[in-house]
Design a protein around this motif. Sequence first.
Motif, PDB file in Angstrom:
ATOM      1  N   ASP A 277       0.822  -1.208   0.000  1.00  0.00           N
ATOM      2  CA  ASP A 277       0.000   0.000   0.000  1.00  0.00           C
ATOM      3  C   ASP A 277       0.857   1.258   0.000  1.00  0.00           C
ATOM      4  N   THR A 278       0.276   2.350  -0.434  1.00  0.00           N
ATOM      5  CA  THR A 278       0.965   3.632  -0.412  1.00  0.00           C
ATOM      6  C   THR A 278       0.849   4.254   0.973  1.00  0.00           C
ATOM      7  N   PRO A 279       1.747   5.168   1.330  1.00  0.00           N
ATOM      8  CA  PRO A 279       1.617   5.867   2.608  1.00  0.00           C
ATOM      9  C   PRO A 279       0.271   6.570   2.770  1.00  0.00           C
ATOM     10  N   ALA A 280      -0.255   7.126   1.680  1.00  0.00           N
ATOM     11  CA  ALA A 280      -1.552   7.797   1.763  1.00  0.00           C
ATOM     12  C   ALA A 280      -2.652   6.807   2.126  1.00  0.00           C
ATOM     13  N   GLU A 281      -2.586   5.601   1.564  1.00  0.00           N
ATOM     14  CA  GLU A 281      -3.569   4.574   1.917  1.00  0.00           C
ATOM     15  C   GLU A 281      -3.399   4.144   3.369  1.00  0.00           C
ATOM     16  N   GLY A 282      -2.154   4.023   3.802  1.00  0.00           N
ATOM     17  CA  GLY A 282      -1.899   3.642   5.185  1.00  0.00           C
ATOM     18  C   GLY A 282      -2.354   4.677   6.186  1.00  0.00           C
ATOM     19  N   ALA A 283      -2.366   5.932   5.764  1.00  0.00           N
ATOM     20  CA  ALA A 283      -2.727   7.025   6.677  1.00  0.00           C
ATOM     21  C   ALA A 283      -4.218   7.098   6.968  1.00  0.00           C
ATOM     22  N   ARG A 284      -5.027   6.466   6.152  1.00  0.00           N
ATOM     23  CA  ARG A 284      -6.482   6.665   6.248  1.00  0.00           C
ATOM     24  C   ARG A 284      -7.057   6.295   7.607  1.00  0.00           C
ATOM     25  N   ILE A 285      -6.616   5.172   8.178  1.00  0.00           N
ATOM     26  CA  ILE A 285      -7.215   4.734   9.435  1.00  0.00           C
ATOM     27  C   ILE A 285      -6.852   5.685  10.574  1.00  0.00           C
ATOM     28  N   ALA A 286      -5.615   6.186  10.591  1.00  0.00           N
ATOM     29  CA  ALA A 286      -5.238   7.136  11.644  1.00  0.00           C
ATOM     30  C   ALA A 286      -6.045   8.415  11.517  1.00  0.00           C
ATOM     31  N   ILE A 287      -6.267   8.864  10.294  1.00  0.00           N
ATOM     32  CA  ILE A 287      -7.067  10.071  10.073  1.00  0.00           C
ATOM     33  C   ILE A 287      -8.487   9.855  10.561  1.00  0.00           C
ATOM     34  N   ARG A 288      -9.041   8.692  10.266  1.00  0.00           N
ATOM     35  CA  ARG A 288     -10.412   8.415  10.712  1.00  0.00           C
ATOM     36  C   ARG A 288     -10.507   8.387  12.232  1.00  0.00           C
TER      37      ARG A 288
END
Length: 234
Positions: A201-212
């Motif tokens: 996965d890309t870092p942007a994809e990985g970041a989604r759960i933390a953002i949520r």
Amino acid sequence: MSEQTIALVTGANKGIGYEIAAGLGMTVGVGARDPRRGEEATAKLQAAGVDAFFVPLDVTDDESVVAAARLVEERFGRLDVLVNNAAIAGGWPDAPSTATPEGIRAVVETNVIGVVRVTNAMLPLLNRSPRPRIVNLSSHVASLTLQSTQDLGGVSGTYSPSKTFLNAITVQYAKELENIKVNGACPGYVATDLNGFQGRDTPAEGARIAIRLAKLPDDGPTGGLFDHAGPVPW
């Protein structure tokens, strides 16, 4: 949350941390121990329209963490969201039979003690927020359930146990801090320098759960471990 929501992301000059800072949609402190890289990341975020500011921050250094808390306090008087992202891997794979005490200490110092150090320094500021949130970046390899039932990519005597330790700390913070939602985030197998950019996965994809998790509503969960699909077993 209030119109101006103040966040701090540790280890935010690259990888998942950078993408979390980019995607929060908040006034965000870019925590980084390397001043040059931190300033460059902050400038890049600002150029992209993010209300970002640089926070010199080495999570393994008491004075650095105290100074970071002072900077946020003097500028904003409170903190709404803390994302503890900074981490190191040590060796991988790293069998416990070949792990060294020095190597284990170094990883735990950043991945666990660093989180406690930063969280405790920021708690007075978080307690001034109407809806404070803490997100600790964990991993699927921290799950004892998954580790004992699935092949998660080799044996780890250092990194994986350090994140399991972090999970335990996350639960205890959630039990203690009834006014703050505290959760762990599993970003997935993300291509970063932590794994030699081998992730899917890309870092942007990985970041989604933390953002949520940083934007949880008032009736959202606390004391849990989550990935993009939902709860992850401990």
